[in-house]
Design a protein around this motif. Structure first.
Motif, PDB file in Angstrom:
ATOM      1  N   UNK A  40       0.805  -1.208   0.000  1.00  0.00           N
ATOM      2  CA  UNK A  40       0.000   0.000   0.000  1.00  0.00           C
ATOM      3  C   UNK A  40       0.841   1.262   0.000  1.00  0.00           C
ATOM      4  N   UNK A  41       2.050   1.211   0.542  1.00  0.00           N
ATOM      5  CA  UNK A  41       2.911   2.389   0.485  1.00  0.00           C
ATOM      6  C   UNK A  41       3.305   2.697  -0.955  1.00  0.00           C
ATOM      7  N   UNK A  42       3.590   1.655  -1.722  1.00  0.00           N
ATOM      8  CA  UNK A  42       3.912   1.846  -3.147  1.00  0.00           C
ATOM      9  C   UNK A  42       2.676   2.311  -3.902  1.00  0.00           C
ATOM     10  N   UNK A  43       1.538   1.697  -3.616  1.00  0.00           N
ATOM     11  CA  UNK A  43       0.292   2.061  -4.296  1.00  0.00           C
ATOM     12  C   UNK A  43      -0.035   3.534  -4.077  1.00  0.00           C
ATOM     13  N   UNK A  44      -0.070   3.983  -2.803  1.00  0.00           N
ATOM     14  CA  UNK A  44      -0.456   5.360  -2.515  1.00  0.00           C
ATOM     15  C   UNK A  44       0.586   6.360  -2.986  1.00  0.00           C
ATOM     16  N   UNK A  45       1.838   5.964  -3.075  1.00  0.00           N
ATOM     17  CA  UNK A  45       2.866   6.867  -3.599  1.00  0.00           C
ATOM     18  C   UNK A  45       2.775   7.013  -5.115  1.00  0.00           C
ATOM     19  N   UNK A  46       2.276   5.980  -5.784  1.00  0.00           N
ATOM     20  CA  UNK A  46       2.253   5.991  -7.248  1.00  0.00           C
ATOM     21  C   UNK A  46       0.896   6.350  -7.846  1.00  0.00           C
TER      22      UNK A  46
ATOM     23  N   UNK B  16      -1.118   8.906  -7.603  1.00  0.00           N
ATOM     24  CA  UNK B  16      -1.238  10.274  -8.120  1.00  0.00           C
ATOM     25  C   UNK B  16      -0.529  10.471  -9.448  1.00  0.00           C
ATOM     26  N   UNK B  17       0.771  10.144  -9.520  1.00  0.00           N
ATOM     27  CA  UNK B  17       1.456  10.319 -10.810  1.00  0.00           C
ATOM     28  C   UNK B  17       0.879   9.464 -11.941  1.00  0.00           C
ATOM     29  N   UNK B  18       0.479   8.232 -11.630  1.00  0.00           N
ATOM     30  CA  UNK B  18      -0.071   7.370 -12.683  1.00  0.00           C
ATOM     31  C   UNK B  18      -1.402   7.921 -13.179  1.00  0.00           C
ATOM     32  N   UNK B  19      -2.279   8.335 -12.268  1.00  0.00           N
ATOM     33  CA  UNK B  19      -3.553   8.902 -12.722  1.00  0.00           C
ATOM     34  C   UNK B  19      -3.347  10.229 -13.445  1.00  0.00           C
ATOM     35  N   UNK B  20      -2.352  11.017 -13.036  1.00  0.00           N
ATOM     36  CA  UNK B  20      -2.055  12.264 -13.752  1.00  0.00           C
ATOM     37  C   UNK B  20      -1.605  11.964 -15.182  1.00  0.00           C
ATOM     38  N   UNK B  21      -0.795  10.933 -15.339  1.00  0.00           N
ATOM     39  CA  UNK B  21      -0.347  10.534 -16.672  1.00  0.00           C
ATOM     40  C   UNK B  21      -1.514  10.052 -17.528  1.00  0.00           C
ATOM     41  N   UNK B  22      -2.359   9.199 -16.968  1.00  0.00           N
ATOM     42  CA  UNK B  22      -3.516   8.685 -17.712  1.00  0.00           C
ATOM     43  C   UNK B  22      -4.464   9.827 -18.052  1.00  0.00           C
ATOM     44  N   UNK B  23      -4.686  10.747 -17.110  1.00  0.00           N
ATOM     45  CA  UNK B  23      -5.559  11.890 -17.363  1.00  0.00           C
ATOM     46  C   UNK B  23      -5.008  12.765 -18.489  1.00  0.00           C
TER      47      UNK B  23
ATOM     48  N   UNK C 199      -9.866  15.902  -9.467  1.00  0.00           N
ATOM     49  CA  UNK C 199      -9.670  14.624  -8.771  1.00  0.00           C
ATOM     50  C   UNK C 199      -8.213  14.176  -8.867  1.00  0.00           C
ATOM     51  N   UNK C 200      -7.583  14.418  -9.995  1.00  0.00           N
ATOM     52  CA  UNK C 200      -6.169  14.064 -10.167  1.00  0.00           C
ATOM     53  C   UNK C 200      -5.294  14.881  -9.224  1.00  0.00           C
ATOM     54  N   UNK C 201      -5.611  16.158  -9.049  1.00  0.00           N
ATOM     55  CA  UNK C 201      -4.848  16.995  -8.127  1.00  0.00           C
ATOM     56  C   UNK C 201      -4.963  16.449  -6.700  1.00  0.00           C
ATOM     57  N   UNK C 202      -6.157  16.021  -6.314  1.00  0.00           N
ATOM     58  CA  UNK C 202      -6.336  15.432  -4.985  1.00  0.00           C
ATOM     59  C   UNK C 202      -5.475  14.184  -4.839  1.00  0.00           C
ATOM     60  N   UNK C 203      -5.466  13.322  -5.855  1.00  0.00           N
ATOM     61  CA  UNK C 203      -4.641  12.107  -5.797  1.00  0.00           C
ATOM     62  C   UNK C 203      -3.147  12.429  -5.783  1.00  0.00           C
ATOM     63  N   UNK C 204      -2.750  13.494  -6.461  1.00  0.00           N
ATOM     64  CA  UNK C 204      -1.340  13.908  -6.400  1.00  0.00           C
ATOM     65  C   UNK C 204      -0.952  14.363  -4.993  1.00  0.00           C
ATOM     66  N   UNK C 205      -1.850  15.060  -4.320  1.00  0.00           N
ATOM     67  CA  UNK C 205      -1.592  15.484  -2.941  1.00  0.00           C
ATOM     68  C   UNK C 205      -1.500  14.260  -2.035  1.00  0.00           C
ATOM     69  N   UNK C 206      -2.412  13.295  -2.222  1.00  0.00           N
ATOM     70  CA  UNK C 206      -2.370  12.054  -1.440  1.00  0.00           C
ATOM     71  C   UNK C 206      -1.042  11.338  -1.669  1.00  0.00           C
ATOM     72  N   UNK C 207      -0.596  11.266  -2.901  1.00  0.00           N
ATOM     73  CA  UNK C 207       0.673  10.610  -3.216  1.00  0.00           C
ATOM     74  C   UNK C 207       1.850  11.333  -2.599  1.00  0.00           C
ATOM     75  N   UNK C 208       1.816  12.660  -2.628  1.00  0.00           N
ATOM     76  CA  UNK C 208       2.916  13.425  -2.022  1.00  0.00           C
ATOM     77  C   UNK C 208       2.973  13.204  -0.515  1.00  0.00           C
TER      78      UNK C 208
END
Length: 167
Positions: free
Chosen positions: A23-29, A31-38, A153-162
């Motif tokens: 889960x540490x890898x999942x939550x760290x990645x 945001x960037x993965x969804x930003x790329x897909x978006x 939503x992507x910005x929120x996930x990027x904050x979560x990842x950070x």
């Protein structure tokens, strides 16, 4: 094609991390993965040009512009289709076809750019419909709600990842 493969690979790696319980890898990645897909969706899938009897609708990455046929002054092809409006503004159609050169038939001849079928269809519809509703000349520009909403939503996930990466 390659951008789609990058998106699929990123999503596969997220699913793999979740399935393994990392889960540490999942939550760290995530945001960037969804930003790329978006970004890939926004730049390659979302843009479009739609024609109807009343107007030409251009869906660009973050903006949607509806141009009534009576407000169209010219339609031309530069690198992409550009609609010149009666008020002097121009709308570039990011979702339309781009200019393509053709190979010269013989050595030494100049290549002539190919006019896409889509451009001919837009010009044909414009010529047929430009006098149908002459009073309607208001060009409507709005934010593209699906693109902006998913971007938030992507910005929120990027904050979560950070936050997950910093912890």
């Amino acid at each position: 094609m390659a951008s789609g493969l990058v998106a699929v690979l990123g999503l596969f790696l997220l699913v793999d991390a979740a399935a393994r319980g990392s889960w540490d890898v999942f939550w760290s990645a995530v945001g960037p993965v969804t930003a790329l897909v978006w970004a890939l969706w926004l730049l390659t899938v979302r843009p479009a040009v739609r024609l109807d009897d009343d107007a030409l609708t251009v869906v660009n990455p973050l903006r949607t512009t509806r141009v009534p046929w009576a407000a169209v002054a010219d339609v031309r092809l530069r690198w992409q289709i550009v609609v010149q409006t009666a008020d002097g503004r121009s709308v570039t159609c990011r979702g339309g076809p781009s200019i393509r050169g053709s190979r010269p038939a013989r050595r030494g001849e100049l290549s002539v750019p190919h006019e896409p079928e889509e451009l001919r269809a837009i010009r044909s519809r414009w010529r047929a419909r430009r006098t149908a509703r002459p009073g309607d000349r208001a060009v409507h520009r709005t934010w593209d709600r699906p693109a902006v909403g998913t971007g938030a939503a992507v910005v929120v996930l990027l904050v979560v990842s950070a936050v997950a990466f910093a912890a």
